[in-house]
Write a protein that holds these residues in place. Structure first.
Motif, PDB file in Angstrom:
ATOM      1  N   THR A 117       4.506  -3.644   0.336  1.00 10.34           N
ATOM      2  CA  THR A 117       4.791  -3.629   1.767  1.00 10.34           C
ATOM      3  C   THR A 117       4.218  -4.834   2.511  1.00 10.34           C
ATOM      4  OG1 THR A 117       2.892  -2.191   2.088  1.00 10.34           O
ATOM      5  CG2 THR A 117       5.028  -1.115   1.896  1.00 10.34           C
ATOM      6  N   HIS A 118       3.877  -5.871   1.774  1.00 16.58           N
ATOM      7  CA  HIS A 118       3.479  -7.139   2.385  1.00 16.58           C
ATOM      8  C   HIS A 118       4.749  -7.764   2.957  1.00 16.58           C
ATOM      9  CE1 HIS A 118       0.844 -10.518   2.962  1.00 16.58           C
ATOM     10  NE2 HIS A 118       1.461 -11.307   2.122  1.00 16.58           N
ATOM     11  N   PHE A 119       4.696  -8.203   4.212  1.00 14.63           N
ATOM     12  CA  PHE A 119       5.940  -8.618   4.869  1.00 14.63           C
ATOM     13  C   PHE A 119       6.737  -9.628   4.049  1.00 14.63           C
ATOM     14  CE2 PHE A 119       8.754 -10.975   7.585  1.00 14.63           C
ATOM     15  CZ  PHE A 119       9.330  -9.988   8.366  1.00 14.63           C
ATOM     16  N   SER A 120       6.065 -10.657   3.544  1.00 13.60           N
ATOM     17  CA  SER A 120       6.803 -11.713   2.844  1.00 13.60           C
ATOM     18  C   SER A 120       7.554 -11.183   1.621  1.00 13.60           C
ATOM     19  CB  SER A 120       5.854 -12.826   2.401  1.00 13.60           C
ATOM     20  OG  SER A 120       5.274 -13.464   3.520  1.00 13.60           O
ATOM     21  N   GLU A 121       7.098 -10.093   1.044  1.00 15.15           N
ATOM     22  CA  GLU A 121       7.740  -9.585  -0.174  1.00 15.15           C
ATOM     23  C   GLU A 121       8.696  -8.422   0.110  1.00 15.15           C
ATOM     24  OE1 GLU A 121       5.526  -9.868  -3.711  1.00 15.15           O
ATOM     25  OE2 GLU A 121       4.178 -11.381  -2.891  1.00 15.15           O
ATOM     26  N   MET A 122       8.420  -7.681   1.155  1.00 12.52           N
ATOM     27  CA  MET A 122       9.272  -6.539   1.502  1.00 12.52           C
ATOM     28  C   MET A 122      10.484  -6.976   2.319  1.00 12.52           C
ATOM     29  SD  MET A 122       9.484  -3.156   1.407  1.00 12.52           S
ATOM     30  CE  MET A 122      11.259  -2.898   1.636  1.00 12.52           C
ATOM     31  N   ASN A 123      10.297  -8.022   3.099  1.00 15.62           N
ATOM     32  CA  ASN A 123      11.386  -8.507   3.938  1.00 15.62           C
ATOM     33  C   ASN A 123      12.515  -9.021   3.052  1.00 15.62           C
ATOM     34  OD1 ASN A 123      12.638  -9.339   6.354  1.00 15.62           O
ATOM     35  ND2 ASN A 123      11.834 -11.421   6.117  1.00 15.62           N
ATOM     36  N   GLU A 124      13.752  -8.681   3.418  1.00 13.95           N
ATOM     37  CA  GLU A 124      14.917  -9.102   2.641  1.00 13.95           C
ATOM     38  C   GLU A 124      14.883  -8.539   1.221  1.00 13.95           C
ATOM     39  OE1 GLU A 124      17.038 -10.188   5.196  1.00 13.95           O
ATOM     40  OE2 GLU A 124      17.731 -11.537   3.624  1.00 13.95           O
ATOM     41  N   ALA A 125      14.213  -7.413   1.042  1.00 13.75           N
ATOM     42  CA  ALA A 125      14.157  -6.785  -0.282  1.00 13.75           C
ATOM     43  C   ALA A 125      14.563  -5.326  -0.187  1.00 13.75           C
ATOM     44  CB  ALA A 125      12.749  -6.869  -0.852  1.00 13.75           C
ATOM     45  N   SER A 129      -0.428  -2.967   0.717  1.00 16.74           N
ATOM     46  CA  SER A 129      -0.027  -3.074  -0.687  1.00 16.74           C
ATOM     47  C   SER A 129       0.885  -4.278  -0.821  1.00 16.74           C
ATOM     48  CB  SER A 129       0.740  -1.827  -1.125  1.00 16.74           C
ATOM     49  OG  SER A 129       2.032  -1.820  -0.549  1.00 16.74           O
ATOM     50  N   ARG A 130       1.011  -4.784  -2.036  1.00 12.81           N
ATOM     51  CA  ARG A 130       1.901  -5.931  -2.212  1.00 12.81           C
ATOM     52  C   ARG A 130       3.339  -5.539  -1.908  1.00 12.81           C
ATOM     53  NH1 ARG A 130       2.573  -9.155  -7.206  1.00 12.81           N
ATOM     54  NH2 ARG A 130       4.278  -9.930  -5.935  1.00 12.81           N
ATOM     55  N   PRO A 134      14.160  -2.727   4.031  1.00 12.50           N
ATOM     56  CA  PRO A 134      13.407  -3.607   4.926  1.00 12.50           C
ATOM     57  C   PRO A 134      13.600  -3.276   6.406  1.00 12.50           C
ATOM     58  CG  PRO A 134      15.287  -4.773   4.020  1.00 12.50           C
ATOM     59  CD  PRO A 134      15.240  -3.438   3.339  1.00 12.50           C
TER      60      PRO A 134
END
Lengths: 344, 344, 344, 344
Positions: free
Chosen positions: B190-198, B187-188, B235
């Protein structure tokens, strides 16, 4: 305008330097660090290479008085309270990012420990919660910049505590912050191997931002309000989220609350009220001065939930300090702060 | 005893396999996956190479009936409700890790959507909250394993809701989970680039674990209780923390509450009550079946705060399923679960 | 068998305790810490609560001689070199996880600085690279456990340097490690706010594992080999990956190399050679003693690439120490080490 | 000048919008997305709320021709090759951030697969490696923007391959990237639960940036050069580091190499050569267009190591595209790119 930053090696100072670097009316000309006197900031922080190449200097007020127009204190707790009184005798503008002047004497001594600043000096400080105290700030020469948790909590709570829609007793602030809020002081809690993949509750009932939140909340509500503040460290560097719970005492909808906030903040460009049905994530404000607010009424349990996301180093520290500087000097409120968030 | 795992490629299944791999009385002999029939699990998950080398198979109850003694359903929502009724006609033990049988029909249809399992089948399910329903579980053949948030919330709240010390209205559960709780579905969010630091608040007022918590809390309190549940993704991969706020209605101290919990859980080896003055971090339970509970009374605001940390995939899923299996078979409660947490 | 761990508060010691906790023949009965004498390990590390509740003690060899059978040194560099000589006069088995006895005197003094252990004591140490020196280890009483980078590099390189397929000059080891390899000592590099979201090259040309790799590689190749070792810290806690580049001097295929390794390690259960076309990721070995090796021949450039993934705290430290203990005592090689990796 | 961005929902497009938002001469007026036609970008990416509020539109060249001056293609592989030929018939400036026009036809078909753009169109593309091809770019109307790995590798290698100091055979590029380089397309590799705490080698010998690096390296060296490129994903969002190994064929010191680079790049403000003895970390360039280069000669093994750190989305994509636009229009090279790195 020329600016000096005292405590130049801390994270709030780095952020002041980053943001002022693009400010059209301000240049950082002096960086003061007692422990790193004569060093280059870029030797310690290579990301500043080619951006700031002037050596750091020792604190010397008579020198600063001649050379700069505004002094930022980005010092650890307990430093500015002894330096600021002399600064206030000069014509320098002064913005203190530490907690030294945020509290009344008795609160300071209870929550921070140690001796507070003299009451008469503390009274000269204008609390720099920029959206709420615009007028006072415009006329101020000395600003005490709010804490990061306080900024998020107060901006999220002030509109609603001025209504009769909620019970004033029982407000809960569940606060979560990235680790940069804990500063650059080394500790086991913020050692990468132990902080990574860890969610850490800390300082329950003891966080020094509590009295600051209660004081201004009570002031704006016109009655005494106490809050339960529970703070947590999250394994990320930047970002702060407050999830705040308020018992409703009458039937109101999410839409009612949303419209209240919309109207309350309609002239405040850094406040972004989220569309109903959505909640703000910390990452959507990274590197920016935005305050993203989400509203949710849990009708089943008659609880109002307010969620506020900020970047703790920007709106929670350096960004708000610059917003205050803009107000003090009648510049557009967003000078030096027009950065879009860094995403992803 | 031989075990089959249906839905073998999900994270709860992986964790069942990891833990059962060291269980002295159980061997996983069949792994069922509709979408990966005939594949090796270790082709998909190389960490299982040399550990499990048998191909996955299609679901076939008559085969399982001959070959195994217990069937675990680690399937996505909506699968087990159609398969379990037939299983219950056999002599197989059955543990369902999904939410299909946790709720009464009307609650299921309200919170999950879609048609619920037949009420008469749902009634045969024993709710596998292992510390609370030991006796029922010992006599059960079919367990509905609790949700991860439900496990943490219920174990933290049940001792106190049985007292008169708190107001039953106004309980708030601020819940934070690592991303593995959201499973392996892409899912968007839990996509690393978006979940990381969020830090991401989600599903406020709508999380399907809410009715499960309310049902068993009400049952144990002997009166109807509603809770405000607000869930957040953090995260990190593993770990779940519930910070729970309860309005006190009389003067009790942290020590009073602590002693209540100490006594309530004194025979439960997986419950570790934290020393007063300390709070549990998620990382201290990683990979283990422990439930670490911290107590804090905020006397200023008359709020009790209970903090519970678990590993969402162990005590929140596979570990508790095995704990239930141990109870059902009169084995020591910690067989296959004696792992120390992985730290750091 | 009873074990003592000297330096009980470091990460390698924690990992020894975690693993030995499930070892059928060993119990950790003494934990020695100079700086935390009389404290409980679980006060410092709450994840150990209910698992290890005995207080730590001061180092006292005459006491240990009576009470335990084996002593592990998990001490910082420079401690064991002064303590081990006396231990070797007793009948205690001894395994040193530090670097104090890994190098010849002249190499130690060049790469670590400070005075080396006496040469005659160093010569008594058997280098505990368990897959390679099984026979020597079986007969040893004193093991010097390899470094984490050395373990991964040597196990990946030894099979190929014994052939004529590669040029011995020009071997490059690009090594990447999680932060736990840097230990629990606080530093700015491993401060969460600075290490998070950072990839940090460090100690190029100076890493103290270099001479250890070169010494054993040369020994196994039968000729002097030098390697270029470049180490990097990666923002994760556990895991170590070496990507190693070797110039081929004749036409060989990935399959040729793969078969060489398959044959070389066919009796070593912890070595998992990856299927051709796949490469190992660090996460697939987390918490386990596995050594996952991938082979790739870049035919265009006539370079062989060997990729090795280990958990730096397990196979790179405590796990290999236990593997050595198993060898020394003729126990099955995997006693206490049969853990599946923790995934995800 | 007005700009259109085709493929507006990808990460490079977001970064173009972020950076152009502060560019004094450019306004993004059109955002094109086939799959999100008529949606607001800020509905999908809430961080853009209050910054960009215009709906996305379908691609329509005749409309763009009237409305804008420059078109950026930030599209996935295979899209721009069919759209650009028509754009080149107009007077629009055109910058393609995808790989469609970076390679000769035969290389494209070998490394990307699928049919390449027509050779005569590909020949019209100027390779936008801004520091190296300034003059060509100043006169260009159509730029093919380099890949992220290519940018770091080429800027690090070009100065040295023009000398006789190294052997041209045996160059190794060990490349590590944050996950944003893999884009916003969902995949199991970049699913948070699996990417977090993982270091993942991928596409060895097959990465499509290889021929791009070899082509321009050969061109600048005046002889054919092949490189071994091994790429790895690192659990962080942004940042790219290339550690590059080159066999020296004569005795040169780090200082010799350093002076070569110093002189080579002395007029390039985005190149920051690190002081000898230090190496660049990815975090020191986050959010900025800087290229930080470190030099290390391993005299023991006669290897030169060059380390280059960039932000893959800025200098590796959108930032360099804007740098090219500045060159094409004779604006100062750093317009819209003067951001300090975000640290920590």
């Amino acid at each position: 305008m020329k600016a000096a930053i005292v405590g130049a090696t801390g994270y709030s100072a780095l952020e002041l330097i980053r943001l002022l670097n693009r400010h059209p009316h301000v240049t950082v000309t002096e960086m003061i660090s007692h422990s790193h006197d004569e060093e280059l900031l870029s030797d310690m922080y290579p990301h500043m290479k080619a951006i700031i190449e002037k050596p750091m200097i020792e604190y010397d007020l008579s020198y600063l008085e001649k050379e700069v127009d505004v002094v930022f204190f980005a010092t650890p707790a307990g430093i500015s309270k002894s330096l600021v009184p002399e600064v206030l005798k000069t014509s320098l503008q002064c913005i203190d990012l530490s907690g030294d002047f945020r509290l009344l004497k008795k609160d300071y001594e209870e929550w921070y420990g140690g001796e507070a600043a003299a009451s008469e000096v503390q009274k000269k400080a204008t609390f720099g919660l920029a959206e709420i105290y615009k007028e006072e700030i415009k006329n101020a020469a000395f600003i005490s910049n709010p804490g990061c948790y306080s900024t998020a909590a107060l901006l999220g709570l002030i509109p609603i505590v001025q209504t009769e829609w909620i019970t004033k007793k029982g407000i809960v602030i569940d606060a979560k912050s990235g680790t940069s809020g804990a500063g650059r002081k080394l500790s086991r809690m913020t050692h990468f191997s132990e902080m990574n993949e860890a969610l850490i509750p800390y300082k329950f009932g003891k966080h020094q931002h509590t009295p600051e939140i209660e004081h201004y909340l009570s002031k704006e509500a016109g009655e005494e309000i106490k809050v339960t503040l529970a703070t947590h460290l999250v394994p990320m560097t930047r970002g702060l989220l407050c999830t705040m719970y308020l018992p409703l005492n009458q039937s109101v909808t999410s839409k009612d609350i949303w419209e209240l906030y919309q109207s309350f903040y309609e002239h405040d460009p850094f406040i972004r009220l989220q569309p109903l049905g959505t909640l703000p994530q910390t990452k959507q404000v990274t590197g920016s001065n935005y305050v993203d607010i989400g509203i949710h009424v849990d009708e089943r349990t008659e609880q109002l939930i307010i969620v506020v996301a900020i970047d703790n180093l920007v709106k929670g520290a350096a960004g708000q300090a610059i917003q205050n500087l803009n107000l003090m000097n009648d510049w557009p409120i967003d000078e030096g702060l027009e950065y879009s968030p860094l995403y992803p």
